[in-house]
Motif scaffolding. Structure first.
Motif, PDB file in Angstrom:
ATOM      1  N   ILE A 199      44.149  62.460 -59.631  1.00  0.00           N
ATOM      2  CA  ILE A 199      43.001  61.653 -59.202  1.00  0.00           C
ATOM      3  C   ILE A 199      43.087  60.295 -59.911  1.00  0.00           C
ATOM      4  O   ILE A 199      42.899  59.248 -59.304  1.00  0.00           O
ATOM      5  N   ASP A 200      43.375  60.363 -61.205  1.00  0.00           N
ATOM      6  CA  ASP A 200      43.606  59.148 -61.981  1.00  0.00           C
ATOM      7  C   ASP A 200      44.618  59.494 -63.068  1.00  0.00           C
ATOM      8  O   ASP A 200      45.309  60.518 -62.965  1.00  0.00           O
ATOM      9  N   VAL A 279      44.191  60.027 -51.658  1.00  0.00           N
ATOM     10  CA  VAL A 279      45.085  59.088 -50.951  1.00  0.00           C
ATOM     11  C   VAL A 279      45.862  58.255 -51.968  1.00  0.00           C
ATOM     12  O   VAL A 279      47.063  58.041 -51.821  1.00  0.00           O
ATOM     13  N   ALA A 280      45.153  57.799 -52.999  1.00  0.00           N
ATOM     14  CA  ALA A 280      45.845  57.021 -54.034  1.00  0.00           C
ATOM     15  C   ALA A 280      45.225  57.383 -55.381  1.00  0.00           C
ATOM     16  O   ALA A 280      43.996  57.379 -55.515  1.00  0.00           O
ATOM     17  N   ILE A 295      36.341  59.546 -53.952  1.00  0.00           N
ATOM     18  CA  ILE A 295      37.749  59.988 -53.897  1.00  0.00           C
ATOM     19  C   ILE A 295      38.067  60.355 -52.454  1.00  0.00           C
ATOM     20  O   ILE A 295      37.504  61.304 -51.906  1.00  0.00           O
ATOM     21  N   VAL A 296      38.929  59.579 -51.852  1.00  0.00           N
ATOM     22  CA  VAL A 296      39.273  59.835 -50.449  1.00  0.00           C
ATOM     23  C   VAL A 296      40.506  60.731 -50.427  1.00  0.00           C
ATOM     24  O   VAL A 296      41.512  60.458 -51.090  1.00  0.00           O
ATOM     25  N   LEU A 297      40.399  61.835 -49.664  1.00  0.00           N
ATOM     26  CA  LEU A 297      41.505  62.804 -49.614  1.00  0.00           C
ATOM     27  C   LEU A 297      42.293  62.668 -48.317  1.00  0.00           C
ATOM     28  O   LEU A 297      41.755  62.233 -47.296  1.00  0.00           O
ATOM     29  N   GLU A 298      43.549  63.079 -48.392  1.00  0.00           N
ATOM     30  CA  GLU A 298      44.374  63.183 -47.181  1.00  0.00           C
ATOM     31  C   GLU A 298      45.077  64.538 -47.215  1.00  0.00           C
ATOM     32  O   GLU A 298      45.243  65.117 -48.291  1.00  0.00           O
TER      33      GLU A 298
END
Ligand code: CTP
Length: 406
Positions: A199-200, A279-280, A295-298
């Motif tokens: 995540i980070d 995503v990043a 937090i955007v997920l893919e």
């Protein structure tokens, strides 16, 4: 199976020691070279001369032999298999604890050969939690246990704990010898553990997978003669004979598997792969004062489905399905969608099953000729090494073109 095999027969001090004579005779008759080792206790129950006369060599009892200064390493290293019949509670405890007190326990610690242990004792002793814990430890390490039977015991008692019949012991020895090298020359790829998606710089999306089931599969495949590549996210002690490829994320696991799987005879996908990832990942640590992060997920790639789509002819592809509902229907769907040969279905909602436990209970489903899912085996709650054995037995059957029993 026994012809030409060098078998160390360990005999410990229980009333059933007299049956070791029959076990010895049957193995010698079948062409084995039987090397008897007795403990001091065993000598109270059966004569050295009897066993020496029937075995292929005289009985050995001592660690201190001037003609052969380190007999335990020689015995351990040259054995094709060691069978202990009968095995007392004391022998089980010493072996489980790694205690070397005499020639037999030293030999057991100095061998890489498969070991078959046949316990015999009074019912109360057999059922004691300490004895059962030692049995579980030994089983988890890959030791084959021939369970005792019910019947007459010493002193006129009747109950569970009587040494298995000699023909059952010899059949177990033959079965182990038959399975021991049944993956000789195969390349087996196993994935293990849960992926971690950053995540980070300090936080990850992880899951509860411990990697223990994958490591048990890897250890079992290596014990059966395979060359094993273990693609792992966890830092467990690598099983002997396995090459570990350490990975962390689904993307790294995919890259590692896509490079080794095409040449493999068997791929066992026991890892728990994250289905979604950020995503990043933030390059530094996300700070609290910056507020609740979005937090955007893919989706991650479905590694197993990719391996199924590109599966080389003859390769056996095994997946796992960890389910909480509709176990068999969900597992059968995955078997077909991901083009697998076998799927190991476990109900992770059940007590003692799946993630982080040392035990598991599974149903193995395989694809029949038309691709439909059929039950190949059901394994009740047991240690993960025994599950690994059942999985690889099914894999060997699939490679040999055998169909499951009706
Ligand atoms: N798997 C994989 N790649 C993924 C997800 C799963 O290779 N991105 C593999 C697992 O290693 C396992 C099998 O697919 O062998 C089934 O995994 P599971 O999590 O049970 O199924 P999913 O396909 O993720 O489906 P669902 O989340 O709907 O249960």
């Amino acid at each position: 199976m026994l012809a030409g095999k060098r078998i160390v027969l360990g005999v410990t001090g229980g009333i059933a020691a007299y049956k070791a004579v029959e076990v010895c005779r049957r193995m010698v008759d079948a062409g084995a070279h039987v090397v008897p080792v007795m403990t001091k206790g065993a000598e109270h129950f059966v004569g050295r001369t009897t066993l020496s006369a029937l075995a292929s060599e005289p009985v050995q009892t001592s660690l201190w032999d001037e003609a052969s200064p380190i007999p335990h390493t020689r015995l351990g290293q040259t054995a094709d298999l060691i069978v202990v019949a009968p095995a007392t509670a004391r022998l089980l405890a010493a072996y489980a604890a790694g205690l070397s007190t005499d020639l037999l326990t030293n030999t057991l610690l100095a061998t890489r050969a498969p070991v078959v242990v046949c316990p015999a004792m009074h019912t109360e002793m057999w059922e004691h939690p300490a004895v059962q814990a030692n049995i579980a430890t030994l089983r988890a390490r890959g030791v084959h246990i021939v369970d005792p039977e019910s019947g007459r015991l010493a002193g006129g008692d009747v109950g569970h704990g009587r040494l298995a019949a000699p023909e059952r012991i010899v059949a177990a020895v033959e079965g182990v010898l038959a399975s021991v090298a049944d993956m000789d020359g195969w390349h087996v790829v196993v994935s293990a553990g849960g992926t971690r998606e950053p995540i980070d710089a300090v936080r990850v999306i992880a899951n509860r997978s411990s990697g223990k089931q994958g490591y048990a599969v890897a250890a079992e495949a290596a014990a059966r003669g395979a060359r094993v590549t273990l693609v792992s996210t966890v830092d467990l002690q690598a099983p002997a004979g396995c090459t570990v490829v350490p990975v962390e994320t689904a993307a790294q696991m995919q890259a590692a598997l896509e490079s080794v799987a095409p040449g493999a005879d068997v791929v066992v996908m026991s890892a728990a792969v994250a289905d979604f990832r950020p995503v990043a990942a933030a390059p530094g640590k996300i700070k609290k004062h910056e507020g609740v992060p979005q937090i955007v997920l893919e989706p991650t790639p479905d590694i197993l489905a990719g391996l199924g789509a590109r599966k080389p002819a003859g390769q056996v592809l095994v997946g796992f399905a960890a389910e909480t509902d509709d176990l068999l229907a969900n597992a059968a769907g995955k078997l077909q969608r991901k083009r697998l040969d076998l799927i190991v279905a476990n109900d992770v909602g059940a007590p003692g099953v799946g993630f982080q436990h040392d035990t598991n209970a599974v149903t193995l489903l395989r694809a029949d000729a038309s691709g439909a899912a059929v039950v190949a085996a059901t394994v009740a709650l047991t240690d993960k090494r025994s599950i690994a054995k059942a999985v690889l037995d099914a894999v060997v059957d699939i490679r040999r073109g055998l169909t499951p029993p009706a």
